[in-house]
Design a protein around this motif. Structure first.
Motif, mmCIF file in Angstrom:
data_model
loop_
_atom_site.group_PDB
_atom_site.id
_atom_site.type_symbol
_atom_site.label_atom_id
_atom_site.label_comp_id
_atom_site.label_asym_id
_atom_site.label_seq_id
_atom_site.Cartn_x
_atom_site.Cartn_y
_atom_site.Cartn_z
ATOM 1 N N ALA A 86 0.825 -1.208 0.000
ATOM 2 C CA ALA A 86 0.000 0.000 0.000
ATOM 3 C C ALA A 86 0.860 1.260 0.000
ATOM 4 O O ALA A 86 0.607 2.204 -0.768
ATOM 5 C CB ALA A 86 -0.933 -0.003 1.214
ATOM 6 N N LEU A 87 1.896 1.306 0.854
ATOM 7 C CA LEU A 87 2.763 2.484 0.899
ATOM 8 C C LEU A 87 3.538 2.642 -0.416
ATOM 9 O O LEU A 87 3.734 3.761 -0.902
ATOM 10 C CB LEU A 87 3.732 2.387 2.076
ATOM 11 N N ALA A 88 3.955 1.524 -1.003
ATOM 12 C CA ALA A 88 4.644 1.589 -2.295
ATOM 13 C C ALA A 88 3.756 2.226 -3.352
ATOM 14 O O ALA A 88 4.215 3.041 -4.162
ATOM 15 C CB ALA A 88 5.078 0.189 -2.728
ATOM 16 N N ALA A 89 2.477 1.878 -3.354
ATOM 17 C CA ALA A 89 1.546 2.455 -4.326
ATOM 18 C C ALA A 89 1.428 3.963 -4.144
ATOM 19 O O ALA A 89 1.413 4.726 -5.119
ATOM 20 C CB ALA A 89 0.170 1.803 -4.184
ATOM 21 N N LYS A 108 -5.187 2.583 -6.991
ATOM 22 C CA LYS A 108 -4.902 1.751 -5.816
ATOM 23 C C LYS A 108 -4.867 2.593 -4.545
ATOM 24 O O LYS A 108 -5.428 2.198 -3.512
ATOM 25 C CB LYS A 108 -3.548 1.044 -5.991
ATOM 26 N N THR A 109 -4.214 3.741 -4.628
ATOM 27 C CA THR A 109 -4.099 4.604 -3.454
ATOM 28 C C THR A 109 -5.471 5.048 -2.957
ATOM 29 O O THR A 109 -5.737 5.062 -1.744
ATOM 30 C CB THR A 109 -3.239 5.838 -3.787
ATOM 31 N N GLY A 128 -0.152 9.221 8.355
ATOM 32 C CA GLY A 128 1.286 9.021 8.510
ATOM 33 C C GLY A 128 1.951 8.586 7.210
ATOM 34 O O GLY A 128 3.073 9.007 6.913
ATOM 35 N N ASP A 129 1.261 7.767 6.450
ATOM 36 C CA ASP A 129 1.795 7.330 5.155
ATOM 37 C C ASP A 129 1.921 8.506 4.193
ATOM 38 O O ASP A 129 2.891 8.606 3.436
ATOM 39 C CB ASP A 129 0.892 6.260 4.550
ATOM 40 N N TYR A 130 0.954 9.406 4.234
ATOM 41 C CA TYR A 130 1.007 10.584 3.359
ATOM 42 C C TYR A 130 2.131 11.529 3.778
ATOM 43 O O TYR A 130 2.729 12.197 2.933
ATOM 44 C CB TYR A 130 -0.350 11.305 3.360
ATOM 45 N N LEU A 152 5.205 12.849 1.501
ATOM 46 C CA LEU A 152 5.593 14.259 1.446
ATOM 47 C C LEU A 152 7.087 14.423 1.722
ATOM 48 O O LEU A 152 7.772 15.212 1.058
ATOM 49 C CB LEU A 152 4.770 15.061 2.461
ATOM 50 N N ALA A 153 7.598 13.654 2.683
ATOM 51 C CA ALA A 153 9.027 13.727 3.013
ATOM 52 C C ALA A 153 9.894 13.230 1.854
ATOM 53 O O ALA A 153 11.067 13.608 1.743
ATOM 54 C CB ALA A 153 9.312 12.911 4.273
ATOM 55 N N CYS A 154 9.317 12.399 0.989
ATOM 56 C CA CYS A 154 10.077 11.829 -0.134
ATOM 57 C C CYS A 154 10.054 12.710 -1.384
ATOM 58 O O CYS A 154 10.709 12.364 -2.380
ATOM 59 C CB CYS A 154 9.522 10.450 -0.488
#
Length: 238
Positions: free
Chosen positions: A46-49, A175-176, A188-190, A194-196
Motif C-alpha cells: 500500500a505504501l509503495a503504491a 490503488k491509493t 502518517g503514510d502521506y 511528502l518527506a520523499c
C-alpha cells in the motif's frame, strides 16, 4: 519499522524513483519487496503504491511534452478498471494470498514473455492492460504485463516512457484511493510521501537525463533489462 531500516528504505526509494524515471516503469521492482519486508506485505504494498503515485505525478510533468494521450487512452482505461477490481480484492484478501499473488503474477508474466507476441502485440495489448491492472491492484506490481501492453502501442522512446508514466500514474492513484478508503493508508503514510518529494524531484531529473543520453538503442536495452529484473524476482521467489 525498525530505525536501522530507514537508511535502507530511503536508498531503495531513491533507486526506485530513478529507475522509474529512466525506463518509465520498474519502480515497483525495487520498492514493493523492500517495503513489504520492512512493513509487512499489505502495508508495504500500500505504501509503495502511494509513493509511486506521487512520483508518477513528477514523471508526468517531466515528460509532459511526450505524453501520447490518445494512443494510450484504451490502455489507461483498461488498467484503471483492472486495478480497481484487483485493489478491492486486495483489501479483503488474507496476507498470505497477496504474497502468493505476487509470485503468480510474475509466473504469468514469465509465460507471456515465453510466447512470440511480435505478431499479436496490438491485439493482445488491451488484454495485457487489463491483466496488468488486476495484477497490480491485487499484488502491488504489474511491471512485465504493463511494459508489454504499452510497448504494443509501437511508440518511440520518449512517447513510450510518457505512456508508461501515464499508465503507472492512473494505476497507482486508483490503488491509493481504494486503499485509503479502506484505511490501509493513513495520514502518517502521506507524511512519508511528502518527506520523499525531494527524492522524487532529484531522482526524476537524473532519470530523465539518463534517458536522454542513452538513445533509442540504449533505451531498448534498459527496457528489457527491467523486464529481466522482474523475471529474476520471479525465479528468486520460487
Amino acid at each position: 519499522m525498525e530505525p536501522y531500516l530507514f537508511p535502507v528504505v530511503f536508498v531503495a526509494v531513491f533507486a526506485a524513483f530513478a529507475l522509474s524515471a529512466s525506463a518509465g516503469f520498474g519502480g515497483s521492482l525495487i520498492l514493493v519487496p523492500t517495503l513489504a519486508l520492512a512493513l509487512g506485505t499489505k502495508s508495504g504494498v500500500a505504501l509503495a503504491a502511494l509513493l509511486l503515485a506521487a512520483n508518477n505525478l513528477v514523471k508526468v510533468f517531466a515528460y509532459r511534452s511526450s505524453l501520447p494521450y490518445r494512443k494510450a487512452l484504451p490502455v489507461i482505461a483498461l488498467v484503471m478498471v483492472g486495478t480497481f477490481l484487483g485493489a478491492k480484492l486486495f483489501v479483503s484478501a488474507p496476507e498470505q494470498w497477496v504474497t502468493i499473488a505476487v509470485i503468480v503474477g510474475f509466473a504469468l508474466a514469465f509465460l507471456v514473455e515465453s510466447l512470440d507476441l511480435t505478431r499479436f502485440r496490438r491485439i493482445g495489448s488491451p488484454l495485457l492492460a487489463f491483466a496488468s491492472g488486476a495484477t497490480s491492484g491485487f499484488s502491488g506490481t504489474s511491471g512485465p504485463l504493463k511494459g508489454l501492453a504499452v510497448r504494443g502501442l509501437d511508440l518511440d522512446r520518449m512517447h513510450l516512457v510518457g505512456a508508461l508514466s501515464l499508465v503507472s500514474l492512473v494505476g497507482d492513484v486508483t490503488k491509493t484511493a481504494v486503499w485509503t478508503d479502506a484505511a490501509l493508508l493513513t495520514g502518517g503514510d502521506y507524511l512519508v510521501a511528502l518527506a520523499c518529494v525531494p527524492l522524487m524531484l532529484i531522482a526524476t531529473f537524473l532519470g530523465r537525463r539518463f534517458n536522454n543520453k542513452i538513445g533509442e538503442r540504449g533505451y531498448t536495452g534498459l527496457f528489457w533489462t527491467v523486464m529481466l529484473g522482474y523475471t529474476g524476482r520471479l525465479l528468486a521467489g520460487l
